[in-house]
Design a protein around this motif. Structure first.
Motif, PDB file in Angstrom:
ATOM      1  N   LYS A 146     -34.292 -19.925 -30.642  1.00 15.06           N
ATOM      2  CA  LYS A 146     -34.206 -18.484 -30.417  1.00 15.06           C
ATOM      3  C   LYS A 146     -34.926 -18.081 -29.133  1.00 15.06           C
ATOM      4  O   LYS A 146     -34.570 -17.066 -28.511  1.00 15.06           O
ATOM      5  CB  LYS A 146     -34.783 -17.714 -31.608  1.00 15.06           C
ATOM      6  N   GLU A 147     -35.917 -18.880 -28.715  1.00 12.42           N
ATOM      7  CA  GLU A 147     -36.601 -18.610 -27.449  1.00 12.42           C
ATOM      8  C   GLU A 147     -35.638 -18.759 -26.270  1.00 12.42           C
ATOM      9  O   GLU A 147     -35.714 -18.011 -25.291  1.00 12.42           O
ATOM     10  CB  GLU A 147     -37.807 -19.549 -27.282  1.00 12.42           C
ATOM     11  N   GLY A 148     -34.730 -19.725 -26.370  1.00 11.13           N
ATOM     12  CA  GLY A 148     -33.723 -19.901 -25.324  1.00 11.13           C
ATOM     13  C   GLY A 148     -32.777 -18.726 -25.266  1.00 11.13           C
ATOM     14  O   GLY A 148     -32.351 -18.300 -24.175  1.00 11.13           O
ATOM     15  N   LEU A 149     -32.442 -18.175 -26.422  1.00 10.03           N
ATOM     16  CA  LEU A 149     -31.585 -16.981 -26.472  1.00 10.03           C
ATOM     17  C   LEU A 149     -32.298 -15.792 -25.846  1.00 10.03           C
ATOM     18  O   LEU A 149     -31.702 -15.045 -25.058  1.00 10.03           O
ATOM     19  CB  LEU A 149     -31.221 -16.677 -27.929  1.00 10.03           C
ATOM     20  N   LEU A 169     -24.535 -12.967 -30.097  1.00 11.74           N
ATOM     21  CA  LEU A 169     -25.832 -13.527 -30.460  1.00 11.74           C
ATOM     22  C   LEU A 169     -26.972 -12.742 -29.814  1.00 11.74           C
ATOM     23  O   LEU A 169     -28.006 -12.475 -30.445  1.00 11.74           O
ATOM     24  CB  LEU A 169     -25.910 -14.999 -30.056  1.00 11.74           C
ATOM     25  N   LYS A 170     -26.779 -12.349 -28.566  1.00 17.31           N
ATOM     26  CA  LYS A 170     -27.796 -11.551 -27.871  1.00 17.31           C
ATOM     27  C   LYS A 170     -27.986 -10.210 -28.560  1.00 17.31           C
ATOM     28  O   LYS A 170     -29.118  -9.764 -28.782  1.00 17.31           O
ATOM     29  CB  LYS A 170     -27.382 -11.337 -26.406  1.00 17.31           C
ATOM     30  N   SER A 198     -35.356 -15.433 -37.877  1.00 18.98           N
ATOM     31  CA  SER A 198     -34.818 -16.790 -38.018  1.00 18.98           C
ATOM     32  C   SER A 198     -33.448 -16.898 -37.361  1.00 18.98           C
ATOM     33  O   SER A 198     -32.738 -15.891 -37.184  1.00 18.98           O
ATOM     34  CB  SER A 198     -34.707 -17.170 -39.491  1.00 18.98           C
ATOM     35  N   ILE A 199     -33.077 -18.114 -37.034  1.00 22.06           N
ATOM     36  CA  ILE A 199     -31.755 -18.356 -36.455  1.00 22.06           C
ATOM     37  C   ILE A 199     -30.668 -18.008 -37.469  1.00 22.06           C
ATOM     38  O   ILE A 199     -29.609 -17.487 -37.098  1.00 22.06           O
ATOM     39  CB  ILE A 199     -31.632 -19.816 -35.985  1.00 22.06           C
ATOM     40  N   THR A 200     -30.940 -18.243 -38.730  1.00 23.45           N
ATOM     41  CA  THR A 200     -29.986 -17.884 -39.775  1.00 23.45           C
ATOM     42  C   THR A 200     -29.697 -16.392 -39.764  1.00 23.45           C
ATOM     43  O   THR A 200     -28.526 -15.972 -39.867  1.00 23.45           O
ATOM     44  CB  THR A 200     -30.517 -18.294 -41.162  1.00 23.45           C
ATOM     45  N   GLU A 201     -30.723 -15.593 -39.596  1.00 22.32           N
ATOM     46  CA  GLU A 201     -30.540 -14.139 -39.538  1.00 22.32           C
ATOM     47  C   GLU A 201     -29.699 -13.753 -38.323  1.00 22.32           C
ATOM     48  O   GLU A 201     -28.838 -12.867 -38.405  1.00 22.32           O
ATOM     49  CB  GLU A 201     -31.898 -13.443 -39.477  1.00 22.32           C
ATOM     50  N   ILE A 202     -29.973 -14.402 -37.210  1.00 23.62           N
ATOM     51  CA  ILE A 202     -29.251 -14.093 -35.975  1.00 23.62           C
ATOM     52  C   ILE A 202     -27.758 -14.383 -36.124  1.00 23.62           C
ATOM     53  O   ILE A 202     -26.912 -13.542 -35.827  1.00 23.62           O
ATOM     54  CB  ILE A 202     -29.831 -14.892 -34.781  1.00 23.62           C
ATOM     55  N   VAL A 203     -27.434 -15.585 -36.621  1.00 25.48           N
ATOM     56  CA  VAL A 203     -26.020 -15.967 -36.699  1.00 25.48           C
ATOM     57  C   VAL A 203     -25.277 -15.169 -37.772  1.00 25.48           C
ATOM     58  O   VAL A 203     -24.088 -14.855 -37.610  1.00 25.48           O
ATOM     59  CB  VAL A 203     -25.849 -17.487 -36.943  1.00 25.48           C
ATOM     60  N   GLU A 204     -25.973 -14.840 -38.855  1.00 22.03           N
ATOM     61  CA  GLU A 204     -25.326 -14.040 -39.893  1.00 22.03           C
ATOM     62  C   GLU A 204     -24.989 -12.647 -39.382  1.00 22.03           C
ATOM     63  O   GLU A 204     -23.902 -12.123 -39.639  1.00 22.03           O
ATOM     64  CB  GLU A 204     -26.224 -13.961 -41.130  1.00 22.03           C
ATOM     65  N   LEU A 205     -25.920 -12.056 -38.655  1.00 24.06           N
ATOM     66  CA  LEU A 205     -25.671 -10.721 -38.109  1.00 24.06           C
ATOM     67  C   LEU A 205     -24.590 -10.757 -37.033  1.00 24.06           C
ATOM     68  O   LEU A 205     -23.779  -9.836 -36.911  1.00 24.06           O
ATOM     69  CB  LEU A 205     -26.969 -10.132 -37.544  1.00 24.06           C
ATOM     70  N   ASP A 213     -34.691 -15.924 -23.611  1.00 23.98           N
ATOM     71  CA  ASP A 213     -34.772 -16.178 -22.169  1.00 23.98           C
ATOM     72  C   ASP A 213     -33.474 -15.816 -21.473  1.00 23.98           C
ATOM     73  O   ASP A 213     -33.477 -15.300 -20.340  1.00 23.98           O
ATOM     74  CB  ASP A 213     -35.097 -17.650 -21.897  1.00 23.98           C
ATOM     75  N   ASP A 214     -32.347 -16.074 -22.125  1.00 22.10           N
ATOM     76  CA  ASP A 214     -31.044 -15.735 -21.552  1.00 22.10           C
ATOM     77  C   ASP A 214     -30.924 -14.219 -21.376  1.00 22.10           C
ATOM     78  O   ASP A 214     -30.422 -13.740 -20.351  1.00 22.10           O
ATOM     79  CB  ASP A 214     -29.926 -16.262 -22.446  1.00 22.10           C
ATOM     80  N   ILE A 215     -31.396 -13.480 -22.367  1.00 17.42           N
ATOM     81  CA  ILE A 215     -31.382 -12.018 -22.281  1.00 17.42           C
ATOM     82  C   ILE A 215     -32.264 -11.546 -21.128  1.00 17.42           C
ATOM     83  O   ILE A 215     -31.849 -10.716 -20.302  1.00 17.42           O
ATOM     84  CB  ILE A 215     -31.869 -11.390 -23.601  1.00 17.42           C
ATOM     85  N   LEU A 216     -33.477 -12.087 -21.051  1.00 13.36           N
ATOM     86  CA  LEU A 216     -34.422 -11.674 -20.012  1.00 13.36           C
ATOM     87  C   LEU A 216     -33.928 -12.060 -18.624  1.00 13.36           C
ATOM     88  O   LEU A 216     -34.020 -11.261 -17.682  1.00 13.36           O
ATOM     89  CB  LEU A 216     -35.797 -12.301 -20.268  1.00 13.36           C
ATOM     90  N   ASN A 217     -33.397 -13.270 -18.488  1.00 19.97           N
ATOM     91  CA  ASN A 217     -32.929 -13.722 -17.175  1.00 19.97           C
ATOM     92  C   ASN A 217     -31.754 -12.890 -16.667  1.00 19.97           C
ATOM     93  O   ASN A 217     -31.643 -12.616 -15.465  1.00 19.97           O
ATOM     94  CB  ASN A 217     -32.538 -15.202 -17.235  1.00 19.97           C
ATOM     95  N   GLU A 218     -30.864 -12.508 -17.577  1.00 14.15           N
ATOM     96  CA  GLU A 218     -29.732 -11.661 -17.191  1.00 14.15           C
ATOM     97  C   GLU A 218     -30.221 -10.294 -16.722  1.00 14.15           C
ATOM     98  O   GLU A 218     -29.736  -9.755 -15.723  1.00 14.15           O
ATOM     99  CB  GLU A 218     -28.774 -11.510 -18.366  1.00 14.15           C
TER     100      GLU A 218
END
Length: 202
Positions: free
Chosen positions: A58-61, A19-20, A36-43, A63-68
């Motif tokens: 998607k903001e939470g996703l 997802l990231k 969109s979230i649909t685009e993210i999950v499809e890819l 944030d997960d990338i940035l925090n890592e």
């Protein structure tokens, strides 16, 4: 039972990683706001249920990338003094500076983020993280020389991050080793006088 937990944990790691990567790929192609979230999950080749089992939006996703990234950045910043009780800056070897290695190892991610509208978010997160650890980790020796500690910390962080951002924006046109060497040279350069080049004035 333990094996099932391990398999479940691995599935979570794989799905979150996918997802990231999907979000970063899309951010390299279009603005974050239009993804969109649909685009993210499809890819990522997952379904929306998988997405919402990990993130609210998607903001939470993001944030997960940035925090890592920030967590790894902090580790790289602390590397030169992590195992020491006394940090001698004038004896700092260039290869002990790990922040440029971290940035270079994650060059593709930083490049995407720096070219996106979330640039201000990553800059702020990096600045606040480094400010916090400088204040927490190092003693207030600057005040003994009449320096305002907060000013000194802010100046130092902006100097380092300015160099880092310039390097990223330039497309990593210098090696991490060269950047390490130059940073150490800059830190230890304390000229008492500087010549003024009047020939260049107009």
């Amino acid at each position: 039972m333990a094996a099932d937990i391990i398999k479940s944990d691995r599935r979570i790691v794989r799905s979150k990683a996918a997802l990231k990567q999907a979000l970063l790929t899309l951010m390299s192609q279009k603005p974050f706001a239009s993804i969109s979230i649909t685009e993210i999950v499809e890819l990522a080749n997952y379904n929306r249920g998988t997405f919402y089992s990990h993130y609210e939006n998607k903001e939470g996703l993001l944030d997960d990338i940035l925090n890592e990234l920030i967590s790894e950045l902090v580790k790289s910043f602390r590397a030169p003094y992590e195992a020491s009780e006394l940090f001698r800056i004038d004896e700092l070897p260039a290869n002990a500076v790990m922040i440029f290695d971290h940035i270079f190892q994650n060059a593709s991610i930083y490049t995407v983020l720096m070219n996106s509208e979330v640039l201000s978010d990553i800059r702020e997160k990096m600045f606040l993280a480094l400010k916090q650890i400088l204040i927490e980790d190092l003693d207030d020796s600057a005040s003994a020389n009449g320096l305002n500690r907060e000013f000194h910390v802010i100046y130092s962080i902006h100097a380092v991050l300015g160099l880092v951002f310039h390097w990223i924006e330039g497309g990593f046109n210098y090696s991490p080793a060269y950047m390490q060497e130059q940073l150490v040279r800059i830190i230890n350069w304390h000229p008492s006088t500087i010549m003024i080049n009047k020939k260049e004035r107009k």
